[in-house]
Design a protein around this motif. Structure first.
Motif, PDB file in Angstrom:
ATOM      1  N   LEU A 259       0.829  -1.205   0.000  1.00 11.47           N
ATOM      2  CA  LEU A 259       0.000   0.000   0.000  1.00 11.47           C
ATOM      3  C   LEU A 259       0.862   1.253   0.000  1.00 11.47           C
ATOM      4  CD1 LEU A 259      -3.017   0.942   0.287  1.00 11.47           C
ATOM      5  CD2 LEU A 259      -2.628   0.979   2.747  1.00 11.47           C
ATOM      6  N   MET A 260       1.876   1.297   0.876  1.00 11.42           N
ATOM      7  CA  MET A 260       2.718   2.479   1.009  1.00 11.42           C
ATOM      8  C   MET A 260       3.598   2.719  -0.220  1.00 11.42           C
ATOM      9  SD  MET A 260       2.147   4.147   3.855  1.00 11.42           S
ATOM     10  CE  MET A 260       0.432   3.833   3.459  1.00 11.42           C
ATOM     11  N   SER A 261       3.954   1.639  -0.911  1.00 10.47           N
ATOM     12  CA  SER A 261       4.832   1.785  -2.072  1.00 10.47           C
ATOM     13  C   SER A 261       4.052   1.839  -3.382  1.00 10.47           C
ATOM     14  CB  SER A 261       5.860   0.646  -2.111  1.00 10.47           C
ATOM     15  OG  SER A 261       5.205  -0.606  -2.089  1.00 10.47           O
ATOM     16  N   GLY A 262       2.725   1.887  -3.292  1.00 14.52           N
ATOM     17  CA  GLY A 262       1.900   1.989  -4.499  1.00 14.52           C
ATOM     18  C   GLY A 262       1.867   0.724  -5.324  1.00 14.52           C
ATOM     19  N   ALA A 263       2.114  -0.422  -4.671  1.00 12.41           N
ATOM     20  CA  ALA A 263       2.200  -1.682  -5.413  1.00 12.41           C
ATOM     21  C   ALA A 263       0.927  -2.511  -5.309  1.00 12.41           C
ATOM     22  CB  ALA A 263       3.388  -2.503  -4.896  1.00 12.41           C
ATOM     23  N   VAL A 337      -2.144  -3.405  11.267  1.00 15.19           N
ATOM     24  CA  VAL A 337      -0.876  -2.693  11.089  1.00 15.19           C
ATOM     25  C   VAL A 337      -1.138  -1.239  10.708  1.00 15.19           C
ATOM     26  CG1 VAL A 337       1.154  -2.505   9.585  1.00 15.19           C
ATOM     27  CG2 VAL A 337       0.527  -4.712  10.578  1.00 15.19           C
ATOM     28  N   HIS A 338      -2.090  -1.009   9.827  1.00 12.22           N
ATOM     29  CA  HIS A 338      -2.433   0.359   9.437  1.00 12.22           C
ATOM     30  C   HIS A 338      -2.864   1.164  10.662  1.00 12.22           C
ATOM     31  CE1 HIS A 338      -4.549   3.705   7.463  1.00 12.22           C
ATOM     32  NE2 HIS A 338      -3.864   3.402   6.366  1.00 12.22           N
ATOM     33  N   THR A 339      -3.690   0.554  11.506  1.00 10.24           N
ATOM     34  CA  THR A 339      -4.129   1.219  12.741  1.00 10.24           C
ATOM     35  C   THR A 339      -2.950   1.497  13.666  1.00 10.24           C
ATOM     36  OG1 THR A 339      -6.301   0.149  12.601  1.00 10.24           O
ATOM     37  CG2 THR A 339      -5.652   1.005  14.753  1.00 10.24           C
ATOM     38  N   PHE A 340      -2.015   0.544  13.753  1.00  7.71           N
ATOM     39  CA  PHE A 340      -0.839   0.722  14.609  1.00  7.71           C
ATOM     40  C   PHE A 340       0.018   1.893  14.121  1.00  7.71           C
ATOM     41  CE2 PHE A 340       3.581  -0.205  15.799  1.00  7.71           C
ATOM     42  CZ  PHE A 340       3.448  -0.394  17.160  1.00  7.71           C
ATOM     43  N   PHE A 341       0.216   1.987  12.816  1.00  8.94           N
ATOM     44  CA  PHE A 341       1.000   3.095  12.268  1.00  8.94           C
ATOM     45  C   PHE A 341       0.323   4.434  12.602  1.00  8.94           C
ATOM     46  CE2 PHE A 341       3.659   0.120  10.208  1.00  8.94           C
ATOM     47  CZ  PHE A 341       4.725   0.792   9.636  1.00  8.94           C
ATOM     48  N   ARG A 342      -0.988   4.483  12.456  1.00 10.83           N
ATOM     49  CA  ARG A 342      -1.712   5.710  12.777  1.00 10.83           C
ATOM     50  C   ARG A 342      -1.601   6.029  14.273  1.00 10.83           C
ATOM     51  NH1 ARG A 342      -7.482   4.510  11.220  1.00 10.83           N
ATOM     52  NH2 ARG A 342      -7.810   6.524  12.230  1.00 10.83           N
ATOM     53  N   TRP A 343      -1.709   4.988  15.122  1.00 13.77           N
ATOM     54  CA  TRP A 343      -1.595   5.189  16.570  1.00 13.77           C
ATOM     55  C   TRP A 343      -0.210   5.713  16.936  1.00 13.77           C
ATOM     56  CZ3 TRP A 343       1.807   2.700  19.925  1.00 13.77           C
ATOM     57  CH2 TRP A 343       1.593   2.956  21.284  1.00 13.77           C
ATOM     58  N   ALA A 344       0.830   5.126  16.321  1.00  8.32           N
ATOM     59  CA  ALA A 344       2.198   5.560  16.625  1.00  8.32           C
ATOM     60  C   ALA A 344       2.406   7.016  16.221  1.00  8.32           C
ATOM     61  CB  ALA A 344       3.199   4.655  15.907  1.00  8.32           C
ATOM     62  N   PRO A 386      12.494   1.202   1.396  1.00 10.68           N
ATOM     63  CA  PRO A 386      12.675   2.602   0.972  1.00 10.68           C
ATOM     64  C   PRO A 386      11.575   3.542   1.457  1.00 10.68           C
ATOM     65  CG  PRO A 386      13.199   1.112  -0.830  1.00 10.68           C
ATOM     66  CD  PRO A 386      12.641   0.255   0.276  1.00 10.68           C
ATOM     67  N   TRP A 387      10.326   3.093   1.460  1.00 17.33           N
ATOM     68  CA  TRP A 387       9.237   3.984   1.864  1.00 17.33           C
ATOM     69  C   TRP A 387       9.328   4.369   3.337  1.00 17.33           C
ATOM     70  CZ3 TRP A 387       6.077   1.867   5.617  1.00 17.33           C
ATOM     71  CH2 TRP A 387       6.055   0.470   5.717  1.00 17.33           C
ATOM     72  N   MET A 388      10.023   3.556   4.163  1.00 20.11           N
ATOM     73  CA  MET A 388      10.216   3.906   5.573  1.00 20.11           C
ATOM     74  C   MET A 388      11.324   4.933   5.741  1.00 20.11           C
ATOM     75  SD  MET A 388       8.385   2.826   8.107  1.00 20.11           S
ATOM     76  CE  MET A 388       9.533   2.954   9.485  1.00 20.11           C
ATOM     77  N   GLY A 389      12.126   5.105   4.727  1.00 18.85           N
ATOM     78  CA  GLY A 389      13.218   6.072   4.801  1.00 18.85           C
ATOM     79  C   GLY A 389      12.751   7.501   4.635  1.00 18.85           C
ATOM     80  N   HIS A 390      11.523   7.669   4.156  1.00 20.07           N
ATOM     81  CA  HIS A 390      10.985   9.012   3.942  1.00 20.07           C
ATOM     82  C   HIS A 390       9.948   9.292   5.036  1.00 20.07           C
ATOM     83  CE1 HIS A 390      13.056   8.803   0.120  1.00 20.07           C
ATOM     84  NE2 HIS A 390      12.384   7.705  -0.192  1.00 20.07           N
ATOM     85  N   LEU A 394       5.822   9.525   4.872  1.00 22.14           N
ATOM     86  CA  LEU A 394       5.010   8.529   5.580  1.00 22.14           C
ATOM     87  C   LEU A 394       4.080   9.221   6.567  1.00 22.14           C
ATOM     88  CD1 LEU A 394       4.373   5.579   6.383  1.00 22.14           C
ATOM     89  CD2 LEU A 394       6.295   5.709   7.986  1.00 22.14           C
ATOM     90  N   ALA A 395       4.625  10.159   7.327  1.00 23.44           N
ATOM     91  CA  ALA A 395       3.809  10.873   8.300  1.00 23.44           C
ATOM     92  C   ALA A 395       2.696  11.644   7.610  1.00 23.44           C
ATOM     93  CB  ALA A 395       4.681  11.825   9.118  1.00 23.44           C
ATOM     94  N   GLY A 396       2.997  12.219   6.438  1.00 23.34           N
ATOM     95  CA  GLY A 396       1.976  12.952   5.694  1.00 23.34           C
ATOM     96  C   GLY A 396       0.824  12.056   5.273  1.00 23.34           C
ATOM     97  N   LYS A 397       1.140  10.863   4.759  1.00 22.44           N
ATOM     98  CA  LYS A 397       0.093   9.917   4.339  1.00 22.44           C
ATOM     99  C   LYS A 397      -0.760   9.496   5.535  1.00 22.44           C
ATOM    100  CE  LYS A 397       2.601   7.814   0.454  1.00 22.44           C
ATOM    101  NZ  LYS A 397       3.242   6.564  -0.053  1.00 22.44           N
TER     102      LYS A 397
END
Length: 421
Positions: A259-263, A337-344, A386-390, A394-397
């Protein structure tokens, strides 16, 4: 300090015992069907010759492993603290897996597989809705958008051999030359499978552009990456091994990476959602042929319908009322996982997101083990996708998704949107 070192040494010794105990527990190879059998049955189904497949499984002798895992579980809990709890929970999940493989080929596989991978009706964290509700939503949305699945089989794409060469070059550049090999395996039933140092592609399969990007994001830059980071760990070598309890987080993280890498595309979401609906049908009594017809009626071609059905009936009788629940984790894991990323993000704890890639961990592990990351007992990840390096991207999305999720679509009509332009 000496007491602390002694405790860590004892944890490391228990961890090594755990790895030795689980060496013979191979879940997917034990429940897999031979590719030759699948190919023959696919030809029969394509010709309209429908019959319930009969599969023979080889049951491993795991009695000694179960006994050792029970001992490790008790001793780990006796250690106390987050590291002991991590080992105890991991040993418990391997023990349940061993008990499941003891009865492979029978309907008794169903319950331990649900213990390990969940049930379609389980509630999604932070929501009153279930994994089954989510699956129905994505299937209906895909149908409305006209995202056909049968097209995937008909499309000409890259051969397994060509993709092997392309992926090998990409992974050499990312991980270093020769660290990860890519092979074509004619006996592989899944389209791809990833380990720490080897990625296998199914011989004879054709891979379209989405397949190629998904395999890189999902298999290589999550499954292989976390295994390699786990091998770098100074204390817990088990972080390089995918225990049954981490499957949901691992697969959810891998689909989240797509999802994050547009794949990822809507057809992919439809496919993993249909598998959840199929598990529910099998649990409710549908047999192999009925589940196959469900996939085929949903738009999948003959081969894809057969492979999808086979995944539901791995390790269990094909007459209905039983299922292998692993495919439940892809959608439930993605949502969690999506919820966890948002929570973090909300809690300003982005360091936890990096910890997820340090090895084969669950979401609760990275929270509970944070002090051990900070002390250095657990090493941070050497590699990140790579998508975690930005981080700002990531925070913007995630920030955007947190806000727009507060907009209730049931209260929006076309007039409101027109006035807002």
């Amino acid at each position: 300090m000496n007491d602390l070192n002694h405790d860590l040494q004892h944890i490391a010794a228990l961890d090594q015992r755990l790895l030795a105990a689980v060496k013979g527990i191979r879940i997917l190879p034990t429940v897999a069907w031979p590719a030759s059998l699948e190919n023959r049955l696919i030809a029969d189904f394509a010709a309209g010759r429908f019959a319930l497949p009969e599969v023979q499984y080889q049951r491993p002798d795991l009695g000694a492993a179960r006994t050792e895992l029970e001992t490790i579980e008790r001793e780990s809990l006796g250690q106390g603290g987050a590291l002991g709890e991590y080992l105890a929970r991991t040993a418990e999940s391997w023990r349940i897996a061993a008990e499941m493989l003891d009865v492979v080929g029978t309907a008794q596989v169903t319950e331990p597989s649900i213990l390990l991978y969940g049930r379609p009706g389980d509630t999604i964290p932070g929501s009153g809705r279930s994994n089954l509700d989510a699956a129905r939503y994505f299937v209906e949305l895909s149908d409305e958008l006209g995202a056909g699945l049968a097209v995937d089989e008909a499309c000409e794409g890259m051969s397994a051999e060509a993709l092997r060469d392309e992926m090998a070059r990409t992974l050499d550049d990312f991980f270093g030359a020769g660290r990860v090999t890519v092979e074509v395996d004619p006996e592989l039933t899944a389209k791809a499978a990833a380990g720490a140092t080897r990625i296998r592609l199914r011989g004879g399969a054709s891979f379209n552009d989405y397949d190629r990007h998904q395999l890189l994001a999902h298999e290589a830059l999550v499954h292989t990456l976390t295994a390699l980071n786990g091998r770098e760990q100074p204390l817990l070598a088990s972080l390089a091994r995918t225990s049954p309890r981490v499957t949901a987080t691992q697969e959810g993280l891998a689909v989240f990476a797509e999802l994050m890498s547009g794949a990822i595309d809507i057809a992919r979401l439809q496919r993993i959602s249909l598998r959840i609906l199929a598990i529910e049908k099998a649990l409710d009594g549908a047999d192999f042929v009925e589940v196959y017809r469900f996939f085929h009626a949903s738009g999948q071609g003959v081969a894809d319908s057969f492979h999808s059905t086979q995944r539901v009936f791995r390790g269990v009788p094909t007459g209905g009322g039983a299922a292998f629940a692993k495919d439940n984790v892809y959608l439930s894991g993605l949502l969690t996982v999506h919820t966890f990323f948002r929570w973090a993000l909300k809690e300003r704890r982005l360091e936890l997101l990096r910890y997820l890639f340090a090895g084969k961990l669950t979401l609760s592990d990275v929270v509970a083990l944070q002090p051990h990351f900070e002390s250095g007992a657990i090493a941070p990840p050497r590699w990140l996708p790579p998508w975690m390096g930005h981080v700002h991207g990531l925070a913007g999305k995630l920030a955007f998704s947190v806000f727009v999720n507060g907009i209730r679509m049931g209260k929006v009509d076309a007039g409101d949107l027109a006035l807002g332009v």
